[in-house]
Design an enzyme around this catalytic site. Structure first.
Site, PDB file in Angstrom:
ATOM      1  N   LYS A 126      -4.929  -5.520  -3.799  1.00 43.99           N
ATOM      2  CA  LYS A 126      -4.363  -4.626  -2.770  1.00 43.99           C
ATOM      3  C   LYS A 126      -3.688  -5.499  -1.723  1.00 43.99           C
ATOM      4  O   LYS A 126      -4.076  -6.655  -1.540  1.00 43.99           O
ATOM      5  CB  LYS A 126      -5.488  -3.815  -2.098  1.00 43.99           C
ATOM      6  CG  LYS A 126      -5.002  -2.571  -1.378  1.00 43.99           C
ATOM      7  CD  LYS A 126      -4.870  -1.410  -2.335  1.00 43.99           C
ATOM      8  CE  LYS A 126      -4.187  -0.223  -1.705  1.00 43.99           C
ATOM      9  NZ  LYS A 126      -4.216   0.946  -2.611  1.00 43.99           N
ATOM     10  N   ASP A 166       1.515   2.559  -1.450  1.00 45.65           N
ATOM     11  CA  ASP A 166       0.309   3.227  -0.935  1.00 45.65           C
ATOM     12  C   ASP A 166       0.786   3.856   0.378  1.00 45.65           C
ATOM     13  O   ASP A 166       1.996   4.094   0.530  1.00 45.65           O
ATOM     14  CB  ASP A 166      -0.828   2.212  -0.721  1.00 45.65           C
ATOM     15  CG  ASP A 166      -2.177   2.877  -0.428  1.00 45.65           C
ATOM     16  OD1 ASP A 166      -2.783   3.427  -1.351  1.00 45.65           O
ATOM     17  OD2 ASP A 166      -2.618   2.872   0.746  1.00 45.65           O
TER      18      ASP A 166
HETATM   19  P1  NDP Z   1       1.374   8.747   2.468  1.00 47.54           P
HETATM   20  O1  NDP Z   1       1.892   7.652   3.282  1.00 47.54           O
HETATM   21  O2  NDP Z   1       2.379   9.421   1.629  1.00 47.54           O
HETATM   22  O3  NDP Z   1       0.578   9.823   3.350  1.00 47.54           O
HETATM   23  C1  NDP Z   1      -0.608   9.620   4.064  1.00 47.54           C
HETATM   24  C2  NDP Z   1      -0.523  10.563   5.229  1.00 47.54           C
HETATM   25  O4  NDP Z   1      -1.759  10.915   5.785  1.00 47.54           O
HETATM   26  C3  NDP Z   1       0.243   9.928   6.386  1.00 47.54           C
HETATM   27  O5  NDP Z   1       1.164  10.851   6.824  1.00 47.54           O
HETATM   28  C4  NDP Z   1      -0.810   9.723   7.464  1.00 47.54           C
HETATM   29  O6  NDP Z   1      -0.279   9.786   8.777  1.00 47.54           O
HETATM   30  C5  NDP Z   1      -1.626  10.896   7.212  1.00 47.54           C
HETATM   31  N1  NDP Z   1      -2.909  10.794   7.864  1.00 47.54           N
HETATM   32  C6  NDP Z   1      -3.537   9.715   8.354  1.00 47.54           C
HETATM   33  N2  NDP Z   1      -4.702  10.053   8.893  1.00 47.54           N
HETATM   34  C7  NDP Z   1      -4.789  11.378   8.760  1.00 47.54           C
HETATM   35  C8  NDP Z   1      -5.774  12.323   9.124  1.00 47.54           C
HETATM   36  N3  NDP Z   1      -6.892  11.951   9.746  1.00 47.54           N
HETATM   37  N4  NDP Z   1      -5.580  13.597   8.792  1.00 47.54           N
HETATM   38  C9  NDP Z   1      -4.487  13.976   8.142  1.00 47.54           C
HETATM   39  N5  NDP Z   1      -3.509  13.118   7.791  1.00 47.54           N
HETATM   40  C10 NDP Z   1      -3.667  11.846   8.102  1.00 47.54           C
HETATM   41  O7  NDP Z   1       0.204   8.178   1.590  1.00 47.54           O
HETATM   42  P2  NDP Z   1      -0.215   8.578   0.115  1.00 47.54           P
HETATM   43  O8  NDP Z   1      -0.111  10.032  -0.097  1.00 47.54           O
HETATM   44  O9  NDP Z   1       0.459   7.628  -0.775  1.00 47.54           O
HETATM   45  O10 NDP Z   1      -1.755   8.175   0.155  1.00 47.54           O
HETATM   46  C11 NDP Z   1      -2.766   9.036   0.643  1.00 47.54           C
HETATM   47  C12 NDP Z   1      -4.106   8.510   0.189  1.00 47.54           C
HETATM   48  O11 NDP Z   1      -4.150   8.429  -1.244  1.00 47.54           O
HETATM   49  C13 NDP Z   1      -4.476   7.104   0.662  1.00 47.54           C
HETATM   50  O12 NDP Z   1      -5.874   7.011   0.812  1.00 47.54           O
HETATM   51  C14 NDP Z   1      -4.052   6.223  -0.508  1.00 47.54           C
HETATM   52  O13 NDP Z   1      -4.748   4.999  -0.509  1.00 47.54           O
HETATM   53  C15 NDP Z   1      -4.460   7.118  -1.665  1.00 47.54           C
HETATM   54  N6  NDP Z   1      -3.820   6.855  -2.945  1.00 47.54           N
HETATM   55  C16 NDP Z   1      -2.460   6.761  -3.048  1.00 47.54           C
HETATM   56  C17 NDP Z   1      -1.887   6.542  -4.297  1.00 47.54           C
HETATM   57  C18 NDP Z   1      -0.427   6.497  -4.473  1.00 47.54           C
HETATM   58  O14 NDP Z   1       0.015   6.338  -5.613  1.00 47.54           O
HETATM   59  N7  NDP Z   1       0.372   6.659  -3.440  1.00 47.54           N
HETATM   60  C19 NDP Z   1      -2.691   6.358  -5.483  1.00 47.54           C
HETATM   61  C20 NDP Z   1      -4.097   6.568  -5.280  1.00 47.54           C
HETATM   62  C21 NDP Z   1      -4.611   6.783  -4.046  1.00 47.54           C
HETATM   63  P3  NDP Z   1      -0.311   8.465   9.752  1.00 47.54           P
HETATM   64  O15 NDP Z   1       0.605   7.484   9.112  1.00 47.54           O
HETATM   65  O16 NDP Z   1       0.185   8.969  11.047  1.00 47.54           O
HETATM   66  O17 NDP Z   1      -1.723   7.975   9.840  1.00 47.54           O
HETATM   67  O1  2IT Z   2      -4.748   3.367  -4.593  1.00 50.53           O
HETATM   68  C1  2IT Z   2      -4.008   3.302  -5.592  1.00 50.53           C
HETATM   69  O2  2IT Z   2      -4.462   3.403  -6.732  1.00 50.53           O
HETATM   70  C2  2IT Z   2      -2.581   3.121  -5.368  1.00 50.53           C
HETATM   71  N1  2IT Z   2      -2.159   3.078  -4.220  1.00 50.53           N
HETATM   72  C3  2IT Z   2      -1.663   2.943  -6.529  1.00 50.53           C
HETATM   73  C4  2IT Z   2      -1.672   1.524  -7.009  1.00 50.53           C
HETATM   74  C5  2IT Z   2      -0.636   1.188  -8.067  1.00 50.53           C
HETATM   75  O3  2IT Z   2      -0.615  -0.003  -8.423  1.00 50.53           O
HETATM   76  O4  2IT Z   2       0.106   2.046  -8.520  1.00 50.53           O
END
Ligand code: NDP
Ligand code: 2IT
Length: 447
Positions: A126, A166
């Site tokens: 990461k 992420d």
């Molecule tokens: P994004 O950047 O697309 O969205 C995350 C959003 O959540 C941001 O807008 C953030 O705002 C907001 N946020 C932060 N804190 C809060 C809160 N307390 N309540 C509501 N919203 C909040 O991220 P992703 O959708 O890519 O990722 C979301 C989660 O999923 C993370 O935990 C990530 O690690 C996980 N994940 C992502 C993957 C991927 O492929 N993208 C894969 C697997 C897991 P702000 O920036 O203002 O804090």
């Molecule tokens: O938390 C996760 O699994 C991710 N943000 C995606 C990682 C990846 O290598 O696609």
């Protein structure tokens, strides 16, 4: 907890008490694998846990960049190369003001087991930066990404370490990062995933995490002779993962009625469908971090500063924003309101105490390392396509994604039964993931 595991945990706690997020994850995993360690002492004789909790290396670097007024800023950049027993380090990059070494170690540690559960040849890593993309212009984002890659390019490559997105890193940032990687290395290869579909990216990668979360829910429901059809879902966040969940839940006949942001949550009783789904993307790209805009546009209630878990009539809760967004009180409210399934879309959205509490309830809980593995799986499909120079169709990617999610589900489910803990997806997932990575480490010798 097993005595060997608690000894290793105590040493970690004494050595780095400030790494709270990382320590909580280690505690959660060690709690689940205690029975394995009780039954099999050879992990202890090889000091397996001591090796497992230390990243292979952590790369720290300085990231200077220039804002639109010409002022120079300096952020911190990191890449945690945690474990490559199963394949090249693989995991996302997070750009968020809250990023620090503890958060990246916790995410990297989770990623080891998540990637192991997929059965695909990928290790765990990461990275990211404490750069805050909120309110930054296009040129500032580009300047930051270019400077970040100037250093990161020294450490990544398709057989060594393959970053992806992420929080705060989507296809735009991956584009700027890849452009700089190419310029420095003169290579056009799969050193990054989440690339644009027209230049090496896999179709469905943006949707894959949310689709995978929904497929995992579907598998859980199948075991209960039930389906997603007619289910009412409360989701948090409004980013990439939540968007994919909304799309797939709609397709399978359920509806998602909440979204949340740092400002509060919206409740759309009719479900987020049609143009509202595309509007979510626009809100995210605006960089505003406000879900209130959705309420203004579609005339639905907005609850300032609140979380969506208190809504009545919800069958499934999918926290998909960030870590530690659900505490014990939130879980109690869900329980009182009759929520039956809590599926983690984000990485570790439930605090450790909330995880412990939920095990005592009748609710079925699916940990992120199993339920949100669709994103990294699709990333691995992208690596496979890049190295063999082919481009899979949407139908092929979706079929493979579905297959991986159902494979992960059956490993969690079957392992939980083997350990006499039916429906304990956390225990099943942790044990199955641990065994795969630990046995590979032993096979390869303690190097
Ligand atoms: P994004 O950047 O697309 O969205 C995350 C959003 O959540 C941001 O807008 C953030 O705002 C907001 N946020 C932060 N804190 C809060 C809160 N307390 N309540 C509501 N919203 C909040 O991220 P992703 O959708 O890519 O990722 C979301 C989660 O999923 C993370 O935990 C990530 O690690 C996980 N994940 C992502 C993957 C991927 O492929 N993208 C894969 C697997 C897991 P702000 O920036 O203002 O804090
Ligand atoms: O938390 C996760 O699994 C991710 N943000 C995606 C990682 C990846 O290598 O696609």
């Amino acid at each position: 907890m097993n005595k060997y595991a608690s000894g290793v945990l105590e040493k970690l706690q004494t050595r780095m008490p400030w790494e709270k997020e990382f320590l909580a994850t280690v505690e959660e995993v060690f709690g689940s694998i205690s029975t394995v360690l009780d039954r099999d002492s050879h992990y202890e004789s090889y000091s397996l846990l001591e090796n497992l909790v230390e990243p292979d290396r952590i790369i720290n670097f300085r990231v200077p960049w220039r804002d639109d007024q010409g002022k120079i800023h300096v952020n911190l950049g990191y890449r945690v190369e945690f474990n490559n027993a199963l394949g090249p380090y693989k995991g996302g990059l997070r750009f968020h003001a809250s990023v620090n070494q503890s958060i990246l170690k916790f995410l990297g540690f989770e990623q080891i087991f998540k990637n192991a559960l997929t059965g695909l040849p990928i290790g765990g890593g990461k990275g990211g930066s404490d750069f805050n993309p909120r309110g930054k212009s296009e040129t500032e984002i580009m300047s930051f990404c270019q400077s970040f890659m100037l250093e990161l390019a020294n450490y990544i490559g398709p057989s060594r370490d393959v970053p992806a997105g992420d929080i705060g890193v989507g296809s735009r940032e991956i584009g700027y990062l890849f452009g700089t990687y190419k310029r420095i290395t003169k290579l056009y290869d799969g050193a990054l995933t989440g690339k644009g579909e027209g230049w090496g990216g896999s179709i469905l990668r943006p949707e894959a995490t949310g689709y995978g979360v929904t497929y995992f829910l579907e598998e859980i429901l199948k075991k209960q002779d039930d389906s997603v059809k007619g289910k009412v879902v409360a989701a948090s966040g409004f980013g990439n993962v939540t968007w994919g969940v909304v799309k797939k839940v709609n397709e399978l006949g359920g509806k998602v009625v909440t979204l949340s942001g740092p400002d509060g949550f919206i409740h759309d009783k009719d479900g987020i469908t049609g143009e509202k789904v595309e509007y979510m993307l626009k809100m995210r790209l605006s960089g505003n971090d406000r879900v209130e805009d959705y309420a203004d546009k579609f005339g639905v209630p907005f609850y300032k500063g609140q979380k969506p878990w208190g809504i009545e009539g919800i069958d499934v809760a999918i926290p998909a924003a960030t870590q530690n967004e659900v505490n014990v009180e939130d879980v109690k409210i869900m329980e009182k309101n009759g929520v039956q399934f809590v599926i983690e879309g984000a990485n570790l959205p439930l605090e450790l105490s909330a995880i412990n509490y939920i095990q005592e309830t009748k609710m079925i809980y699916a940990p992120g390392k199993a339920a949100n593995a669709g994103g990294v799986s699709c990333s691995q499909f992208e690596m496979a396509q890049n190295s063999s120079g082919v481009h899979w169709t949407e139908a092929e990617v979706d079929k493979q994604l579905h297959h991986v999610m159902s494979f992960i589900h059956s490993q969690c489910y079957d392992t939980a039964i083997e350990y006499d803990q039916k429906d304990n997806y956390l225990l099943g997932g942790n044990i199955a993931g641990f065994k795969r990575v630990a046995d590979a480490m032993l096979d390869q010798g303690m190097v």
